[in-house]
Design an enzyme around this catalytic site. Structure first.
Site, PDB file in Angstrom:
ATOM      1  CG  ASP A   1      30.935 100.387  72.504  1.00 56.22           C
ATOM      2  OD1 ASP A   1      31.879 100.782  73.186  1.00 56.22           O
ATOM      3  OD2 ASP A   1      29.780 100.249  72.951  1.00 56.22           O
TER       4      ASP A   1
ATOM      5  CG  ASN B   1      34.040 126.254  70.741  1.00 61.52           C
ATOM      6  OD1 ASN B   1      34.512 125.584  71.661  1.00 61.52           O
ATOM      7  ND2 ASN B   1      32.848 126.044  70.247  1.00 61.52           N
TER       8      ASN B   1
ATOM      9  CG  ASP C   1      32.401 124.583  73.960  1.00 57.57           C
ATOM     10  OD1 ASP C   1      33.538 124.073  74.093  1.00 57.57           O
ATOM     11  OD2 ASP C   1      31.520 124.075  73.227  1.00 57.57           O
TER      12      ASP C   1
ATOM     13  CG  ASP D   1      36.289 121.917  69.575  1.00 59.40           C
ATOM     14  OD1 ASP D   1      37.404 121.879  69.013  1.00 59.40           O
ATOM     15  OD2 ASP D   1      35.922 122.858  70.317  1.00 59.40           O
TER      16      ASP D   1
ATOM     17  CD  GLU E   1      34.724  97.798  74.757  1.00 55.66           C
ATOM     18  OE1 GLU E   1      34.976  98.200  75.896  1.00 55.66           O
ATOM     19  OE2 GLU E   1      33.599  97.927  74.244  1.00 55.66           O
TER      20      GLU E   1
HETATM   21  C1  NOJ Z   1      32.400 100.399  76.013  1.00 54.24           C
HETATM   22  C2  NOJ Z   1      32.878 101.804  75.900  1.00 54.24           C
HETATM   23  O1  NOJ Z   1      34.260 101.806  75.756  1.00 54.24           O
HETATM   24  C3  NOJ Z   1      32.403 102.515  77.120  1.00 54.24           C
HETATM   25  O2  NOJ Z   1      32.962 103.790  77.263  1.00 54.24           O
HETATM   26  C4  NOJ Z   1      30.902 102.572  77.071  1.00 54.24           C
HETATM   27  O3  NOJ Z   1      30.414 103.109  78.276  1.00 54.24           O
HETATM   28  C5  NOJ Z   1      30.294 101.185  76.868  1.00 54.24           C
HETATM   29  N1  NOJ Z   1      31.009 100.392  75.919  1.00 54.24           N
HETATM   30  C6  NOJ Z   1      28.888 101.317  76.373  1.00 54.24           C
HETATM   31  O4  NOJ Z   1      28.890 101.776  75.050  1.00 54.24           O
HETATM   32 CA    CA Z   2      34.663 123.300  72.164  1.00 61.01          CA
END
Ligand code: NOJ
Ligand code: CA
Length: 591
Positions: free
Chosen positions: A234, A53, A55, A59, A288
């Site tokens: 995460d 869009n 901006d 998205d 992760e």
């Molecule tokens: C790992 C994520 O991949 C990273 O981008 C983020 O800053 C930190 N965890 C905190 O969530």
């Molecule tokens: Ca956008």
């Protein structure tokens, strides 16, 4: 009351309708086959992928408009970095509302349309589960910080800290934050400190509170019930905090993630999450695994434990640099890199599963970091890493733009950056006088996360076709006229077309998924040569990690076999023991 005869009939009918016992899964080379082991995953950082869009911010409708591109690439799982409502202190890794779409990215209807488009093309979607911490604007934290007696107080980790005789306050312990400074912030309202391993605006949840865990499981079910196929989790090893949270010792301060990760209740929480949620869906989970050593991997992914399917181990991607604080890219050698993959192959067994990746939104571009991004070498060099990721052991994860060989951005000044990690580190290191701006900026230009986050280079039109506006949220790499998808589409020798061919080859070659791995030349300083063997099928991969032509003789009189793929279209050497490789050339043979 039922007559006895009817009861008997009902009983027999119930017995007959029981599902037949599931047939014993046929193992492949000792591994239980799973769709997520055979998948090729493609990570999308929504802010940078495609703006629909004008901006300047990527998205969800933008992603939907590019699904045919992804289908043609051949990937079959998309990992979407956080798309939830967020004030964006850390680009969405600070979630305000887990059940709402970030307004810059669109609406829930846009999410549903994206998911439907993915399914229609026989792909799957996994989303980011960020539950070590929330945003400080999340309603749980707004409540929690409002008073010590609020029912949400225990959703987070609050401590009084220390008060000296003169009234000076100091944090409860010496924990440093991943984003510089202390991991504790004093909140004036209740005069206590809260813990945040990351930014001040990312307070850590208190997983010891069963109500927190129930909320997390509930939001996971919400998205799984919508049809997502799992989660990238995460910093998941951080959810269980060290017992008593004593000060880190000087030794531990050299690598805080190792001290923070894998706390005493981690296995218990993951097993509960698996039992309550994951086991009920046909999903995949990839953690992760910050702060987790290779030796600890089995304790998270061994399938007899019922915790996670796989983790990201950072030994390879972080080779030559630290995984905490502002790092520098140091020297590393090919034998060291090979030793990491060799160790994975010997440490992880048939009950474990690995991942293979060299990039994501937290790391610089592959070709600029591990290869040679000069104009003469970039294409071959980028293809070599795609070859490696798609033929080594483990589920491959590609990051957007790798398939084009996108490079690092020429960052020069602190204002060029967006990332909170860089900005905080600049304050802590440069503005405090500890480091010169020149040294800091030179190091950051090589390792900054923003290198990966510049907009996707779709074509040679202004702003690389990423946006129709003039102001992308992060500058487009000035090399977009030479490096873009449209240009590569029509070039048979492009990184894009080579990556497509590689993914196709992998899709019908089970040996690259379940086959054994053997490194033929662990000590060779320039050549990475390995085999993948499944039953009587052996594939040989040879890669020249150097900007010079190199010849390599296979050990033990071995012959290369039939050439299946080379990044240099004119390569034709087959059935020979000595291979003459061009700079950064990679080849795949069937023996
Ligand atoms: C790992 C994520 O991949 C990273 O981008 C983020 O800053 C930190 N965890 C905190 O969530
Ligand atoms: Ca956008």
């Amino acid at each position: 009351m039922f007559p006895r005869r009817l009861l008997h009939t009902l009983f027999v009918a119930a017995l007959l309708s029981l599902p037949a016992a599931a047939p014993a899964q046929q193992l492949v080379n000792g591994y239980e086959p799973k769709w997520w082991k055979e998948a090729v995953v493609y990570q999308i950082y929504p802010r940078s992928f495609k703006d629909s869009n004008g901006d300047g911010i990527g998205d969800l409708p933008g992603i939907t408009s590019k699904l045919d591109y992804l289908r043609k690439l051949g990937v079959n799982v998309i990992w979407l970095s956080p798309h939830f409502d967020s004030p964006n202190a850390d680009n969405g890794y600070d979630i305000r509302d887990y059940r709402k779409v970030m307004k810059e990215f669109g609406t829930m209807a846009d999410f549903d349309a994206l998911l439907a488009g993915i399914k229609k093309r026989h792909m799957r979607l996994i989303i980011d589960l960020v539950v070590n911490h929330t945003s400080d604007e999340n309603k749980w934290f707004v409540e929690s910080r409002s008073s010590k007696t609020n029912p949400y107080r225990d959703f987070y980790i609050w401590r009084p800290g220390h008060t000296a005789a003169d009234g000076t306050r100091t944090p409860p312990n010496n924990y440093p934050s991943y984003f510089s400074g202390s991991a504790w912030t004093l909140d004036p309202k209740t005069n206590e400190y809260y813990l945040h391993y990351f930014a001040v605006k990312q307070p850590d949840l208190n997983w010891e509170n069963p109500k927190v865990r129930e909320e997390v499981y509930s939001l996971m079910r919400f998205w799984l019930d919508k049809g997502v196929s799992g989660f990238r989790m995460d910093v998941i090893p951080l959810i269980s905090k060290p017992t008593g949270m004593p000060d880190l010792t000087p030794e531990q301060l050299k690598s805080p993630p190792n001290a923070y990760a894998n706390g005493p209740h981690l296995a218990e929480y993951l097993r509960e999450m698996n039992r309550e949620v994951l086991s009920k869906y046909d999903d995949m989970s990839v953690g992760e695994a910050t702060g987790t050593t290779l030796a600890q991997t089995g304790s998270l992914v061994d399938d007899r434990r019922h915790e996670l399917n796989m983790i990201f181990n950072f030994d390879a991607i972080k080779i030559g640099r630290s995984d905490f604080g502002p790092s520098q890219l140091g020297a590393w050698s090919l034998p060291e890199l090979k030793a990491i993959y060799d160790a994975h192959a010997t440490t992880l067994g048939k009950h474990d599963w690995d991942t293979v990746f060299l990039s994501n939104h937290d790391n610089p571009r592959i070709v600029s970091t591990f290869g040679d991004d000069s104009p003469a070498m970039r294409v071959s060099s980028a293809k070599l890493f795609e070859t490696m990721i798609l033929t080594l052991r483990g589920t491959p994860f590609l990051f957007e733009g790798d398939e084009l060989g996108m490079t690092n951005y020429p960052f020069r000044k602190i204002e060029d950056y967006d990332d909170i990690a860089v900005k905080n580190a600049y304050k802590a290191e440069v503005e405090s006088g500890k480091m010169s701006a020149a040294v800091f900026l030179a190091a950051q230009a090589r390792v900054s996360r923003d290198n990966a986050r510049t907009p996707m280079q779709w074509d040679s039109s202004p702003e690389a076709g990423f946006t129709t506006g003039n102001h992308p949220w992060l500058a487009v790499n000035p090399n977009y006229k030479q490096i873009n998808a449209a240009e590569q589409e029509s070039d048979p020798a492009s990184v894009l077309n080579y990556t497509r061919a590689l993914i196709r080859l992998r899709a019908h070659t089970q040996a690259f998924v379940y086959g054994d791995y053997e490194d033929l030349a662990p000590q060779d300083a320039h050549i990475y040569a390995y085999t993948r063997t499944l039953g009587d099928e052996t594939y040989l991969v040879v890669e020249n990690f150097s900007s010079s032509a190199t010849s390599y003789t296979l050990p033990g009189g071995l012959k290369a076999g039939t050439l299946l793929l080379s990044d240099i279209p004119s390569s034709h050497e087959a059935n020979t023991s000595t291979l003459n490789l061009s700079p950064w050339e990679s080849r795949i043979y069937r023996q």
